[in-house]
Design a protein around this motif. Structure first.
Motif, PDB file in Angstrom:
ATOM      1  N   THR A 356       0.814  -1.222   0.000  1.00 27.85           N
ATOM      2  CA  THR A 356       0.000   0.000   0.000  1.00 27.85           C
ATOM      3  C   THR A 356       0.844   1.267   0.000  1.00 27.85           C
ATOM      4  O   THR A 356       0.281   2.368  -0.096  1.00 27.85           O
ATOM      5  CB  THR A 356      -0.947   0.027   1.222  1.00 27.85           C
ATOM      6  N   ALA A 357       2.162   1.143   0.101  1.00 21.19           N
ATOM      7  CA  ALA A 357       3.020   2.332   0.104  1.00 21.19           C
ATOM      8  C   ALA A 357       2.800   3.204  -1.133  1.00 21.19           C
ATOM      9  O   ALA A 357       2.658   4.430  -1.011  1.00 21.19           O
ATOM     10  CB  ALA A 357       4.484   1.925   0.229  1.00 21.19           C
ATOM     11  N   PRO A 358       2.746   2.618  -2.355  1.00 19.78           N
ATOM     12  CA  PRO A 358       2.476   3.459  -3.526  1.00 19.78           C
ATOM     13  C   PRO A 358       1.105   4.130  -3.462  1.00 19.78           C
ATOM     14  O   PRO A 358       0.944   5.260  -3.947  1.00 19.78           O
ATOM     15  CB  PRO A 358       2.541   2.460  -4.693  1.00 19.78           C
ATOM     16  N   PHE A 359       0.116   3.462  -2.861  1.00 22.98           N
ATOM     17  CA  PHE A 359      -1.226   4.034  -2.711  1.00 22.98           C
ATOM     18  C   PHE A 359      -1.167   5.335  -1.921  1.00 22.98           C
ATOM     19  O   PHE A 359      -1.733   6.365  -2.337  1.00 22.98           O
ATOM     20  CB  PHE A 359      -2.139   3.014  -2.019  1.00 22.98           C
ATOM     21  N   THR A 395       6.917   1.842  -5.900  1.00 23.98           N
ATOM     22  CA  THR A 395       6.181   0.886  -6.740  1.00 23.98           C
ATOM     23  C   THR A 395       7.068  -0.305  -7.083  1.00 23.98           C
ATOM     24  O   THR A 395       6.660  -1.466  -6.950  1.00 23.98           O
ATOM     25  CB  THR A 395       5.683   1.556  -8.020  1.00 23.98           C
ATOM     26  N   GLY A 396       8.293  -0.019  -7.522  1.00 21.87           N
ATOM     27  CA  GLY A 396       9.233  -1.088  -7.836  1.00 21.87           C
ATOM     28  C   GLY A 396       9.572  -1.913  -6.614  1.00 21.87           C
ATOM     29  O   GLY A 396       9.702  -3.143  -6.687  1.00 21.87           O
ATOM     30  N   PHE A 397       9.678  -1.241  -5.471  1.00 22.63           N
ATOM     31  CA  PHE A 397       9.999  -1.912  -4.226  1.00 22.63           C
ATOM     32  C   PHE A 397       8.888  -2.874  -3.827  1.00 22.63           C
ATOM     33  O   PHE A 397       9.150  -4.000  -3.369  1.00 22.63           O
ATOM     34  CB  PHE A 397      10.214  -0.859  -3.141  1.00 22.63           C
ATOM     35  N   SER A 398       7.628  -2.440  -4.000  1.00 19.90           N
ATOM     36  CA  SER A 398       6.494  -3.300  -3.663  1.00 19.90           C
ATOM     37  C   SER A 398       6.456  -4.541  -4.551  1.00 19.90           C
ATOM     38  O   SER A 398       6.166  -5.645  -4.086  1.00 19.90           O
ATOM     39  CB  SER A 398       5.186  -2.517  -3.809  1.00 19.90           C
ATOM     40  N   VAL A 399       6.744  -4.342  -5.829  1.00 16.41           N
ATOM     41  CA  VAL A 399       6.791  -5.487  -6.755  1.00 16.41           C
ATOM     42  C   VAL A 399       7.901  -6.433  -6.347  1.00 16.41           C
ATOM     43  O   VAL A 399       7.726  -7.671  -6.350  1.00 16.41           O
ATOM     44  CB  VAL A 399       6.999  -4.998  -8.207  1.00 16.41           C
ATOM     45  N   TRP A 400       9.062  -5.878  -6.002  1.00 14.39           N
ATOM     46  CA  TRP A 400      10.188  -6.696  -5.549  1.00 14.39           C
ATOM     47  C   TRP A 400       9.823  -7.502  -4.309  1.00 14.39           C
ATOM     48  O   TRP A 400      10.122  -8.678  -4.186  1.00 14.39           O
ATOM     49  CB  TRP A 400      11.394  -5.778  -5.270  1.00 14.39           C
TER      50      TRP A 400
END
Length: 405
Positions: A356-359, A395-400
């Motif tokens: 949820t960080a990108p949110f 966003t990249g971090f969440s995907v990772w």
């Protein structure tokens, strides 16, 4: 620091109190113990990329007189509903997790052997009493004492560690290659200095401060935030240094249980730095976690009360105490009935914080650059560029995270 200077501070120190907890005492120490100063870059990088989105909380509140939650409703009622669901899904687990670690440290500091359930309940009731009696005013004053105590005791502990002569200034492992190390790096960066929803808490505290004193202007609010943010970075480095100087290459495997971890942490410090440092280490560790326990017990109910009011209007009034009692009750139920499943509950809460960080980042950025924020207090080009980079990073971090854990 002069009395007048300290009096002007407020929400920034509450932010520091909420942020300086598991991310610092546990994760920063573990990273220092395993990698020395090799991952200092990760601490600085994640604090840089998260900075704008945390700062937008007090910026918006001081400029408009409204919290981020009010702004979310103006953007879309769906944002508010999403926040309500996410907050309700995680607040009990987070409160329980920080309380257990605080309980373990209290047991070590005061030398009274009680079960973690009893110690946790005692600490929860104490925090409840403090907040029920004084609410924001007492929280504001108490946190200044706690953060000053924490900073002084932690810095003294680092000085002891450096003077002890252990050499840990190494960057041999700038990036972990094993699964365990990568997992630790991800958790470390994800929770450093804190999950992004604390920006919402900060905006609510800023509103309270603004009502308390007319001198809390947008300019003052930004300085107050920057001061608190710098404190969180410095103490993050301090705890990494303690782990590096005292524990690096020690071969110690930390227990995932809060009480056992607290005992291991303090014992290892005092074994290496001398028994005379026990009280300094114990106070630094305990104040770290007590500040987090106290501020989260205030912030989650405050945010849920505001969200309920915005969603249900006139039907919900003065629900701060109601939500606080709900949080206390839920925490005690987890402590007494589901403690064996805490690792699973924490995993779910951690996962939600990551994904949820990108949110929160995107929502805060859209709001602060929208028509709902006065032009004079919208971010300049440099901060906007940092925000874009931060959104890409998170966003990249969440995907990772989702593809690795």
């Amino acid at each position: 620091m002069s009395t007048s200077f300290i009096k002007k501070l407020g929400p920034g120190l509450l932010f520091a109190g909420a942020a300086i907890g598991v991310s610092h005492l546990v994760n920063s120490t573990k990273v220092g113990a395993e990698f020395g100063f090799g991952l200092l870059w990760a601490l600085l990088l994640v604090n840089l990329f998260k900075y704008p989105f945390f700062q937008f909380g007090p910026r918006y509140a001081a400029a408009t007189g409204e919290s981020l939650l009010d702004g979310y409703k103006k953007l879309s009622k769906g944002l508010l509903v999403a926040y309500f669901i996410l907050s309700f899904a995680t607040m009990f687990t987070i409160q329980t997790a920080v309380t257990i670690v605080t309980a373990g440290l209290a047991s070590q500091l005061f030398g009274i052997e009680l079960s973690m359930e009893i110690w946790s309940t005692i600490i929860t009731v104490i925090c409840l009493g403090i907040l029920a009696m004084g609410r924001y005013a007492i929280l504001d004053k108490l946190m200044k004492v706690i953060i000053i105590t924490l900073t002084i005791s932690t810095v003294i502990a680092v000085v002891f560690a450096i003077s002890d002569g252990n050499e840990a200034l190494t960057a041999r492992q700038l990036f972990p290659t094993e699964v365990g190390g990568i997992t630790l790096l991800i958790v470390f960066m994800g929770w450093m200095p804190a999950p992004l929803d604390i920006s919402i808490w900060h905006s609510l505290w800023a509103i309270e401060k603004r009502q308390e004193t007319e001198s809390f202007t947008p300019k003052t609010a930004l300085f107050d935030f920057d001061f608190g943010y710098v404190v969180t970075i410095i103490l993050g480095i301090c705890f990494m240094a303690l782990g590096a100087y005292v524990m690096f290459n020690s071969g110690i495997q930390f227990s995932p249980k809060g009480g056992v971890f607290a005992s291991q942490l303090i014992d290892l410090y005092t074994q290496n730095l001398g028994s005379g440092t026990y009280i300094i280490i114990a106070i630094a560790a305990f104040t770290t976690m007590f500040s987090t326990t106290l501020t989260t017990l205030d912030a989650s109910p405050r945010a849920m009360a505001k969200t309920s009011q915005l969603l249900f209007g006139k039907y919900i009034k003065h629900s701060y105490i109601f939500w606080m009692l709900i949080l206390v009750l839920g925490t005690i139920i987890i402590l007494t009935q589901f403690l064996a499943k805490m690792s699973t509950l924490i995993y779910v809460a951690t996962a939600l914080s990551f994904i949820t960080a990108p949110f929160y980042a995107i929502s805060n950025y859209i709001l602060i650059t929208s028509k709902h924020t006065p032009k004079a207090w919208q971010p300049k080009l440099g901060l906007r560029i940092l925000s874009w980079l931060g959104i890409l990073f998170l966003t990249g971090f969440s995907v990772w995270y989702l593809t690795t854990i």
